[in-house]
Design a protein around this motif. Structure first.
Motif, PDB file in Angstrom:
ATOM      1  N   VAL A  62      -1.340  28.183  83.568  1.00 27.16           N
ATOM      2  CA  VAL A  62      -0.265  27.447  84.235  1.00 27.16           C
ATOM      3  C   VAL A  62      -0.063  28.048  85.624  1.00 27.16           C
ATOM      4  CG1 VAL A  62       2.177  26.849  84.143  1.00 27.16           C
ATOM      5  CG2 VAL A  62       0.840  26.963  82.040  1.00 27.16           C
ATOM      6  N   SER A  63      -0.132  27.190  86.639  1.00 27.03           N
ATOM      7  CA  SER A  63       0.064  27.684  87.999  1.00 27.03           C
ATOM      8  C   SER A  63       1.534  28.008  88.221  1.00 27.03           C
ATOM      9  CB  SER A  63      -0.388  26.636  89.017  1.00 27.03           C
ATOM     10  OG  SER A  63       0.503  25.546  89.029  1.00 27.03           O
ATOM     11  N   LEU A  64       1.781  28.884  89.166  1.00 24.63           N
ATOM     12  CA  LEU A  64       3.145  29.282  89.493  1.00 24.63           C
ATOM     13  C   LEU A  64       3.953  28.080  89.981  1.00 24.63           C
ATOM     14  CD1 LEU A  64       5.182  31.581  89.793  1.00 24.63           C
ATOM     15  CD2 LEU A  64       4.287  31.965  92.088  1.00 24.63           C
ATOM     16  N   THR A  65       3.335  27.203  90.737  1.00 29.77           N
ATOM     17  CA  THR A  65       4.013  26.007  91.234  1.00 29.77           C
ATOM     18  C   THR A  65       4.461  25.105  90.093  1.00 29.77           C
ATOM     19  OG1 THR A  65       2.605  26.097  93.197  1.00 29.77           O
ATOM     20  CG2 THR A  65       3.782  24.045  92.796  1.00 29.77           C
ATOM     21  N   ASP A  66       3.571  24.852  89.135  1.00 24.88           N
ATOM     22  CA  ASP A  66       3.923  24.017  87.990  1.00 24.88           C
ATOM     23  C   ASP A  66       5.007  24.676  87.132  1.00 24.88           C
ATOM     24  OD1 ASP A  66       2.193  22.003  88.678  1.00 24.88           O
ATOM     25  OD2 ASP A  66       0.599  22.644  87.310  1.00 24.88           O
ATOM     26  N   PHE A  67       4.910  25.987  86.937  1.00 23.11           N
ATOM     27  CA  PHE A  67       5.892  26.719  86.143  1.00 23.11           C
ATOM     28  C   PHE A  67       7.273  26.612  86.768  1.00 23.11           C
ATOM     29  CE2 PHE A  67       8.121  30.743  85.197  1.00 23.11           C
ATOM     30  CZ  PHE A  67       8.136  30.689  83.812  1.00 23.11           C
ATOM     31  N   GLU A  68       7.361  26.845  88.069  1.00 23.35           N
ATOM     32  CA  GLU A  68       8.659  26.788  88.738  1.00 23.35           C
ATOM     33  C   GLU A  68       9.201  25.363  88.787  1.00 23.35           C
ATOM     34  OE1 GLU A  68       8.294  28.897  92.445  1.00 23.35           O
ATOM     35  OE2 GLU A  68       8.455  30.827  91.425  1.00 23.35           O
ATOM     36  N   ALA A  69       8.331  24.384  88.916  1.00 21.84           N
ATOM     37  CA  ALA A  69       8.780  22.982  88.889  1.00 21.84           C
ATOM     38  C   ALA A  69       9.345  22.633  87.517  1.00 21.84           C
ATOM     39  CB  ALA A  69       7.624  22.054  89.259  1.00 21.84           C
ATOM     40  N   LEU A  70       8.705  23.101  86.458  1.00 26.91           N
ATOM     41  CA  LEU A  70       9.200  22.856  85.103  1.00 26.91           C
ATOM     42  C   LEU A  70      10.567  23.513  84.903  1.00 26.91           C
ATOM     43  CD1 LEU A  70       8.533  21.745  82.225  1.00 26.91           C
ATOM     44  CD2 LEU A  70       7.706  24.045  81.716  1.00 26.91           C
ATOM     45  N   VAL A  71      10.704  24.730  85.369  1.00 27.47           N
ATOM     46  CA  VAL A  71      11.983  25.435  85.245  1.00 27.47           C
ATOM     47  C   VAL A  71      13.075  24.687  86.010  1.00 27.47           C
ATOM     48  CG1 VAL A  71      13.219  27.533  85.885  1.00 27.47           C
ATOM     49  CG2 VAL A  71      10.970  27.692  84.838  1.00 27.47           C
ATOM     50  N   ASN A  72      12.783  24.258  87.218  1.00 24.19           N
ATOM     51  CA  ASN A  72      13.778  23.558  88.030  1.00 24.19           C
ATOM     52  C   ASN A  72      14.135  22.194  87.448  1.00 24.19           C
ATOM     53  OD1 ASN A  72      14.196  25.560  89.978  1.00 24.19           O
ATOM     54  ND2 ASN A  72      12.364  24.948  91.071  1.00 24.19           N
ATOM     55  N   GLN A  73      13.270  21.645  86.630  1.00 23.79           N
ATOM     56  CA  GLN A  73      13.562  20.378  85.974  1.00 23.79           C
ATOM     57  C   GLN A  73      14.636  20.544  84.901  1.00 23.79           C
ATOM     58  OE1 GLN A  73      10.021  18.534  84.444  1.00 23.79           O
ATOM     59  NE2 GLN A  73      11.132  17.000  83.279  1.00 23.79           N
ATOM     60  N   TYR A  74      14.647  21.680  84.210  1.00 22.51           N
ATOM     61  CA  TYR A  74      15.570  21.900  83.100  1.00 22.51           C
ATOM     62  C   TYR A  74      16.638  22.960  83.381  1.00 22.51           C
ATOM     63  CZ  TYR A  74      12.324  19.148  80.365  1.00 22.51           C
ATOM     64  OH  TYR A  74      11.538  18.128  79.889  1.00 22.51           O
ATOM     65  N   GLY A  75      16.498  23.707  84.442  1.00 23.43           N
ATOM     66  CA  GLY A  75      17.443  24.769  84.775  1.00 23.43           C
ATOM     67  C   GLY A  75      17.267  25.165  86.229  1.00 23.43           C
ATOM     68  N   TYR A  76      17.314  26.481  86.481  1.00 21.48           N
ATOM     69  CA  TYR A  76      17.123  26.948  87.849  1.00 21.48           C
ATOM     70  C   TYR A  76      16.567  28.368  87.839  1.00 21.48           C
ATOM     71  CZ  TYR A  76      21.653  29.258  87.152  1.00 21.48           C
ATOM     72  OH  TYR A  76      22.677  30.024  86.668  1.00 21.48           O
ATOM     73  N   ILE A  77      16.142  28.823  89.015  1.00 20.21           N
ATOM     74  CA  ILE A  77      15.606  30.168  89.184  1.00 20.21           C
ATOM     75  C   ILE A  77      16.622  30.970  89.986  1.00 20.21           C
ATOM     76  CG2 ILE A  77      13.770  31.562  90.183  1.00 20.21           C
ATOM     77  CD1 ILE A  77      11.897  29.177  89.702  1.00 20.21           C
ATOM     78  N   LYS A  78      17.060  32.063  89.409  1.00 21.65           N
ATOM     79  CA  LYS A  78      18.052  32.927  90.053  1.00 21.65           C
ATOM     80  C   LYS A  78      17.319  34.027  90.803  1.00 21.65           C
ATOM     81  CE  LYS A  78      21.976  35.833  88.844  1.00 21.65           C
ATOM     82  NZ  LYS A  78      22.748  36.361  87.715  1.00 21.65           N
ATOM     83  N   GLU A  79      17.559  34.113  92.094  1.00 20.87           N
ATOM     84  CA  GLU A  79      16.925  35.131  92.935  1.00 20.87           C
ATOM     85  C   GLU A  79      17.861  36.320  93.099  1.00 20.87           C
ATOM     86  OE1 GLU A  79      13.885  34.849  94.056  1.00 20.87           O
ATOM     87  OE2 GLU A  79      13.532  32.743  93.614  1.00 20.87           O
ATOM     88  N   GLY A  80      17.378  37.364  93.761  1.00 17.07           N
ATOM     89  CA  GLY A  80      18.240  38.464  94.122  1.00 17.07           C
ATOM     90  C   GLY A  80      18.026  39.734  93.332  1.00 17.07           C
ATOM     91  N   THR A  81      17.169  39.719  92.344  1.00 17.73           N
ATOM     92  CA  THR A  81      16.858  40.929  91.599  1.00 17.73           C
ATOM     93  C   THR A  81      15.418  41.327  91.903  1.00 17.73           C
ATOM     94  OG1 THR A  81      16.173  39.626  89.695  1.00 17.73           O
ATOM     95  CG2 THR A  81      18.453  40.341  89.739  1.00 17.73           C
ATOM     96  N   LYS A  82      14.949  42.379  91.270  1.00 17.85           N
ATOM     97  CA  LYS A  82      13.571  42.792  91.500  1.00 17.85           C
ATOM     98  C   LYS A  82      12.609  41.675  91.116  1.00 17.85           C
ATOM     99  CE  LYS A  82      10.301  46.443  90.489  1.00 17.85           C
ATOM    100  NZ  LYS A  82      10.051  47.693  89.794  1.00 17.85           N
ATOM    101  N   HIS A  83      12.875  41.043  89.985  1.00 15.82           N
ATOM    102  CA  HIS A  83      12.096  39.883  89.553  1.00 15.82           C
ATOM    103  C   HIS A  83      13.047  38.697  89.438  1.00 15.82           C
ATOM    104  CE1 HIS A  83       8.549  42.258  88.769  1.00 15.82           C
ATOM    105  NE2 HIS A  83       9.235  43.079  87.997  1.00 15.82           N
ATOM    106  N   PRO A  84      12.601  37.517  89.806  1.00 12.08           N
ATOM    107  CA  PRO A  84      13.465  36.345  89.640  1.00 12.08           C
ATOM    108  C   PRO A  84      13.726  36.072  88.166  1.00 12.08           C
ATOM    109  CG  PRO A  84      11.266  35.696  90.341  1.00 12.08           C
ATOM    110  CD  PRO A  84      11.306  37.179  90.370  1.00 12.08           C
ATOM    111  N   GLN A  85      14.792  35.338  87.892  1.00  9.29           N
ATOM    112  CA  GLN A  85      15.149  35.015  86.512  1.00  9.29           C
ATOM    113  C   GLN A  85      15.199  33.516  86.319  1.00  9.29           C
ATOM    114  OE1 GLN A  85      18.846  36.837  85.470  1.00  9.29           O
ATOM    115  NE2 GLN A  85      17.922  38.840  85.155  1.00  9.29           N
ATOM    116  N   VAL A  86      14.620  33.075  85.212  1.00  8.12           N
ATOM    117  CA  VAL A  86      14.726  31.685  84.790  1.00  8.12           C
ATOM    118  C   VAL A  86      16.044  31.555  84.047  1.00  8.12           C
ATOM    119  CG1 VAL A  86      13.782  29.963  83.219  1.00  8.12           C
ATOM    120  CG2 VAL A  86      12.240  31.379  84.575  1.00  8.12           C
ATOM    121  N   VAL A  87      16.851  30.562  84.402  1.00  2.00           N
ATOM    122  CA  VAL A  87      18.103  30.307  83.711  1.00  2.00           C
ATOM    123  C   VAL A  87      18.078  28.873  83.210  1.00  2.00           C
ATOM    124  CG1 VAL A  87      20.602  30.244  83.873  1.00  2.00           C
ATOM    125  CG2 VAL A  87      19.325  31.939  85.178  1.00  2.00           C
TER     126      VAL A  87
END
Length: 75
Positions: free
Chosen positions: A18-43
């Motif tokens: 799974v490409s990073l682009t597809d993964f992040e698009a899937l996450v944004n479809q059902y939730g969001y990505i929280k930035e600001g930590t060492k690693h981003p978080q899927v919420v």
């Protein structure tokens, strides 16, 4: 079948490449990505999962996000 549904189906059929682009698009479809930590978080819903941004995304992250999506859709 819409473009979003096709992407989700493609990811479910092939979780190992799974490409990073597809993964992040899937996450944004059902939730969001929280930035600001060492690693981003899927919420998604009330659950969160830190992940490492690398291409392709590790299978463990994909599996866990799919579980989070399934549980959020069933509640």
């Amino acid at each position: 079948m819409s473009k979003k549904e096709k992407r989700a189906q493609k990811i479910r059929e092939n979780r190992t490449n799974v490409s990073l682009t597809d993964f992040e698009a899937l996450v944004n479809q059902y939730g969001y990505i929280k930035e600001g930590t060492k690693h981003p978080q899927v919420v998604i819903g009330r659950k969160s999962l830190p992940f490492k941004r690398e291409n392709p995304v590790k299978t463990a992250y994909v599996d866990e996000v799919l579980k989070m999506i399934d549980t959020s859709l069933n509640t």
